[in-house]
Design a protein around this motif. Structure first.
Motif, PDB file in Angstrom:
ATOM      1  N   ARG A 239     -18.160  24.148 -13.828  1.00 21.80           N
ATOM      2  CA  ARG A 239     -17.516  25.460 -13.935  1.00 21.80           C
ATOM      3  C   ARG A 239     -18.367  26.390 -14.800  1.00 21.80           C
ATOM      4  O   ARG A 239     -18.705  26.043 -15.929  1.00 21.80           O
ATOM      5  CB  ARG A 239     -16.124  25.297 -14.556  1.00 21.80           C
ATOM      6  N   PRO A 240     -18.718  27.580 -14.293  1.00 22.54           N
ATOM      7  CA  PRO A 240     -19.547  28.492 -15.095  1.00 22.54           C
ATOM      8  C   PRO A 240     -18.776  29.074 -16.269  1.00 22.54           C
ATOM      9  O   PRO A 240     -17.709  29.664 -16.085  1.00 22.54           O
ATOM     10  CB  PRO A 240     -19.942  29.587 -14.094  1.00 22.54           C
ATOM     11  N   VAL A 241     -19.307  28.870 -17.475  1.00 21.44           N
ATOM     12  CA  VAL A 241     -18.725  29.457 -18.677  1.00 21.44           C
ATOM     13  C   VAL A 241     -19.526  30.694 -19.073  1.00 21.44           C
ATOM     14  O   VAL A 241     -18.988  31.691 -19.537  1.00 21.44           O
ATOM     15  CB  VAL A 241     -18.697  28.424 -19.824  1.00 21.44           C
ATOM     16  N   VAL A 242     -20.840  30.607 -18.883  1.00 24.93           N
ATOM     17  CA  VAL A 242     -21.748  31.752 -19.019  1.00 24.93           C
ATOM     18  C   VAL A 242     -22.545  31.805 -17.727  1.00 24.93           C
ATOM     19  O   VAL A 242     -23.082  30.789 -17.280  1.00 24.93           O
ATOM     20  CB  VAL A 242     -22.683  31.585 -20.234  1.00 24.93           C
ATOM     21  N   ASP A 243     -22.599  32.974 -17.119  1.00 23.92           N
ATOM     22  CA  ASP A 243     -23.150  33.065 -15.764  1.00 23.92           C
ATOM     23  C   ASP A 243     -24.207  34.170 -15.649  1.00 23.92           C
ATOM     24  O   ASP A 243     -23.887  35.348 -15.724  1.00 23.92           O
ATOM     25  CB  ASP A 243     -22.001  33.329 -14.779  1.00 23.92           C
ATOM     26  N   GLN A 244     -25.468  33.749 -15.526  1.00 23.75           N
ATOM     27  CA  GLN A 244     -26.574  34.664 -15.217  1.00 23.75           C
ATOM     28  C   GLN A 244     -26.650  35.841 -16.198  1.00 23.75           C
ATOM     29  O   GLN A 244     -26.673  37.010 -15.808  1.00 23.75           O
ATOM     30  CB  GLN A 244     -26.441  35.198 -13.778  1.00 23.75           C
ATOM     31  N   VAL A 245     -26.707  35.525 -17.479  1.00 27.18           N
ATOM     32  CA  VAL A 245     -26.766  36.566 -18.507  1.00 27.18           C
ATOM     33  C   VAL A 245     -28.217  36.891 -18.860  1.00 27.18           C
ATOM     34  O   VAL A 245     -29.022  35.998 -19.123  1.00 27.18           O
ATOM     35  CB  VAL A 245     -26.000  36.122 -19.778  1.00 27.18           C
ATOM     36  N   ASN A 246     -28.533  38.172 -18.850  1.00 24.71           N
ATOM     37  CA  ASN A 246     -29.829  38.670 -19.300  1.00 24.71           C
ATOM     38  C   ASN A 246     -29.588  39.581 -20.505  1.00 24.71           C
ATOM     39  O   ASN A 246     -28.772  40.488 -20.448  1.00 24.71           O
ATOM     40  CB  ASN A 246     -30.525  39.463 -18.188  1.00 24.71           C
ATOM     41  N   LEU A 247     -30.306  39.311 -21.579  1.00 25.05           N
ATOM     42  CA  LEU A 247     -30.067  40.060 -22.817  1.00 25.05           C
ATOM     43  C   LEU A 247     -31.282  39.948 -23.720  1.00 25.05           C
ATOM     44  O   LEU A 247     -31.902  38.882 -23.798  1.00 25.05           O
ATOM     45  CB  LEU A 247     -28.839  39.478 -23.537  1.00 25.05           C
TER      46      LEU A 247
ATOM     47  N   ALA B  22     -19.358  49.897 -36.007  1.00 25.84           N
ATOM     48  CA  ALA B  22     -20.315  49.085 -36.757  1.00 25.84           C
ATOM     49  C   ALA B  22     -21.494  48.614 -35.918  1.00 25.84           C
ATOM     50  O   ALA B  22     -22.394  47.969 -36.436  1.00 25.84           O
ATOM     51  CB  ALA B  22     -19.601  47.864 -37.332  1.00 25.84           C
ATOM     52  N   THR B  23     -21.504  48.937 -34.631  1.00 23.93           N
ATOM     53  CA  THR B  23     -22.508  48.363 -33.747  1.00 23.93           C
ATOM     54  C   THR B  23     -23.345  49.444 -33.071  1.00 23.93           C
ATOM     55  O   THR B  23     -22.939  50.604 -33.000  1.00 23.93           O
ATOM     56  CB  THR B  23     -21.830  47.472 -32.688  1.00 23.93           C
ATOM     57  N   ASP B  24     -24.514  49.062 -32.584  1.00 21.22           N
ATOM     58  CA  ASP B  24     -25.367  49.981 -31.833  1.00 21.22           C
ATOM     59  C   ASP B  24     -25.126  49.866 -30.336  1.00 21.22           C
ATOM     60  O   ASP B  24     -25.221  50.837 -29.600  1.00 21.22           O
ATOM     61  CB  ASP B  24     -26.847  49.679 -32.111  1.00 21.22           C
ATOM     62  N   LYS B  25     -24.829  48.642 -29.894  1.00 19.66           N
ATOM     63  CA  LYS B  25     -24.641  48.390 -28.466  1.00 19.66           C
ATOM     64  C   LYS B  25     -23.527  47.371 -28.293  1.00 19.66           C
ATOM     65  O   LYS B  25     -23.393  46.450 -29.089  1.00 19.66           O
ATOM     66  CB  LYS B  25     -25.939  47.871 -27.833  1.00 19.66           C
ATOM     67  N   VAL B  26     -22.731  47.557 -27.251  1.00 17.36           N
ATOM     68  CA  VAL B  26     -21.636  46.648 -26.934  1.00 17.36           C
ATOM     69  C   VAL B  26     -21.949  45.935 -25.631  1.00 17.36           C
ATOM     70  O   VAL B  26     -22.390  46.548 -24.662  1.00 17.36           O
ATOM     71  CB  VAL B  26     -20.306  47.412 -26.797  1.00 17.36           C
ATOM     72  N   ILE B  27     -21.725  44.622 -25.630  1.00 21.83           N
ATOM     73  CA  ILE B  27     -21.838  43.817 -24.416  1.00 21.83           C
ATOM     74  C   ILE B  27     -20.437  43.320 -24.083  1.00 21.83           C
ATOM     75  O   ILE B  27     -19.824  42.627 -24.889  1.00 21.83           O
ATOM     76  CB  ILE B  27     -22.765  42.590 -24.618  1.00 21.83           C
ATOM     77  N   CYS B  28     -19.919  43.683 -22.932  1.00 22.52           N
ATOM     78  CA  CYS B  28     -18.624  43.198 -22.484  1.00 22.52           C
ATOM     79  C   CYS B  28     -18.878  41.979 -21.600  1.00 22.52           C
ATOM     80  O   CYS B  28     -19.482  42.097 -20.525  1.00 22.52           O
ATOM     81  CB  CYS B  28     -17.890  44.291 -21.714  1.00 22.52           C
ATOM     82  N   LEU B  29     -18.427  40.822 -22.084  1.00 20.28           N
ATOM     83  CA  LEU B  29     -18.705  39.551 -21.404  1.00 20.28           C
ATOM     84  C   LEU B  29     -17.428  38.962 -20.829  1.00 20.28           C
ATOM     85  O   LEU B  29     -16.405  38.900 -21.513  1.00 20.28           O
ATOM     86  CB  LEU B  29     -19.332  38.566 -22.399  1.00 20.28           C
ATOM     87  N   ASN B  30     -17.489  38.559 -19.580  1.00 19.63           N
ATOM     88  CA  ASN B  30     -16.422  37.771 -18.974  1.00 19.63           C
ATOM     89  C   ASN B  30     -17.103  36.774 -18.041  1.00 19.63           C
ATOM     90  O   ASN B  30     -17.158  36.959 -16.835  1.00 19.63           O
ATOM     91  CB  ASN B  30     -15.423  38.643 -18.227  1.00 19.63           C
ATOM     92  N   GLN B  31     -17.725  35.760 -18.649  1.00 20.45           N
ATOM     93  CA  GLN B  31     -18.676  34.829 -18.043  1.00 20.45           C
ATOM     94  C   GLN B  31     -20.018  35.532 -17.770  1.00 20.45           C
ATOM     95  O   GLN B  31     -21.041  35.123 -18.277  1.00 20.45           O
ATOM     96  CB  GLN B  31     -18.145  34.164 -16.763  1.00 20.45           C
ATOM     97  N   HIS B  32     -19.993  36.590 -16.948  1.00 21.36           N
ATOM     98  CA  HIS B  32     -21.190  37.411 -16.767  1.00 21.36           C
ATOM     99  C   HIS B  32     -21.047  38.675 -17.624  1.00 21.36           C
ATOM    100  O   HIS B  32     -19.974  38.928 -18.186  1.00 21.36           O
ATOM    101  CB  HIS B  32     -21.359  37.787 -15.290  1.00 21.36           C
ATOM    102  N   ILE B  33     -22.095  39.467 -17.713  1.00 19.31           N
ATOM    103  CA  ILE B  33     -22.006  40.748 -18.413  1.00 19.31           C
ATOM    104  C   ILE B  33     -21.364  41.754 -17.464  1.00 19.31           C
ATOM    105  O   ILE B  33     -21.932  42.107 -16.430  1.00 19.31           O
ATOM    106  CB  ILE B  33     -23.390  41.238 -18.887  1.00 19.31           C
ATOM    107  N   CYS B  34     -20.161  42.196 -17.823  1.00 18.85           N
ATOM    108  CA  CYS B  34     -19.447  43.169 -16.995  1.00 18.85           C
ATOM    109  C   CYS B  34     -20.040  44.559 -17.149  1.00 18.85           C
ATOM    110  O   CYS B  34     -20.183  45.307 -16.176  1.00 18.85           O
ATOM    111  CB  CYS B  34     -17.977  43.236 -17.407  1.00 18.85           C
ATOM    112  N   CYS B  35     -20.351  44.915 -18.384  1.00 19.37           N
ATOM    113  CA  CYS B  35     -20.924  46.226 -18.664  1.00 19.37           C
ATOM    114  C   CYS B  35     -21.513  46.191 -20.063  1.00 19.37           C
ATOM    115  O   CYS B  35     -21.177  45.325 -20.871  1.00 19.37           O
ATOM    116  CB  CYS B  35     -19.880  47.337 -18.552  1.00 19.37           C
TER     117      CYS B  35
END
Length: 266
Positions: free
Chosen positions: A18-26, A187-200
């Protein structure tokens, strides 16, 4: 361009297929503060554990800068309650010289607790102790898993301010997980919205308008993403709802592009 400290390329982690983290580029560069948000079970902690080398990737790569020094602040401090341990001894376990440890404690504002039992510290004091332990390593990259966990609202704001100051002083990168949308957006410069993959992903003031963000978190939260000022007296949950009263600040202003996708979420 600033030095890249860690680069994730098509990173996937699967548990029992089961994918918990899926194809993340960062990429996290020196000077960045990047915050990962997402619902429970989105893979946030798994992602940072993979960066730290605690969790093995199923696919893809984690590329770390040469001679990278990592500082890690876990979500909780888990210690055997019957083990006698004061702050001084806890810091010595970092392997750093006592002078370095004392300087780190002073920088995070808990040097007066050096002889106190770790078991008797408040939530905020424990988090500052954990940050001091990470700071003693003089890290290139700070990895923070819910750094404000168990800290009251005023303490959270001060802690995020301190993290920004440390980023500037060390010229390090910061990647952190947080659930408090209001404070973290300031407090942050950039936000990563994660739901297994990066949504936005993108700048804080832009990300709340992204359709993928709204789809994941339920509704726009633009009014709750104000830039933090010290008169702020409430906070929001993951859906942008006020959870402890007060009145909002004036909306903040962002800039730059953001990236999104239109994957559906269950």
């Amino acid at each position: 361009m600033a030095e890249s400290l860690v680069t994730l390329e098509n990173l996937s982690v699967r548990f029992d297929g089961r994918p918990v983290v899926d194809q993340v580029n960062l990429a996290v560069r020196r000077g960045d503060i990047i915050t990962i948000i997402g619902p429970n079970g989105a893979g946030k902690t798994t992602l940072i554990k993979t960066i730290l080398g605690i969790q093995k990737a199923s696919e893809g790569q984690v590329k770390l800068a040469r001679h990278l020094v990592l500082g890690y602040v876990p979500q909780h401090l888990s210690l055997e309650s019957t083990l006698p341990l004061d702050v001084r001894r806890f810091m010595r376990l970092s392997g750093q010289p006592s002078g370095v440890c004392e300087t780190a404690l002073a920088r995070t504002g808990v040097d007066h607790l050096i002889d106190a039992s770790v078991h008797h510290l408040s939530g905020g004091e424990k988090q500052r102790l954990l940050l001091a332990r990470a700071l003693a390593r003089k890290p290139d990259l700070l990895v923070l898993d819910e750094p404000a966990q168990g800290v009251d609202i005023n303490g959270q704001a001060a802690l995020y301010d301190l993290i920004r100051q440390l980023r500037d002083e060390l010229n390090c990168g910061v990647i952190m997980i947080s659930h408090d949308l209001h404070l973290v957006m300031a407090a942050t410069d950039k936000v990563i919205c994660l739901n297994q993959h990066i949504c936005c992903s993108g700048y804080p003031a832009d990300i709340s308008h992204d359709p993928a963000f709204i789809e994941t978190f339920g509704r726009p939260v633009a009014d709750s993403l104000a830039v933090y000022h010290h008169h702020h007296n409430h906070r929001h949950d993951l859906h942008g709802d006020v959870v402890d009263g007060g009145h909002g600040d004036a909306p903040g202003h962002g800039h730059g592009d953001h990236e999104g996708c239109n994957h559906a979420h269950s």
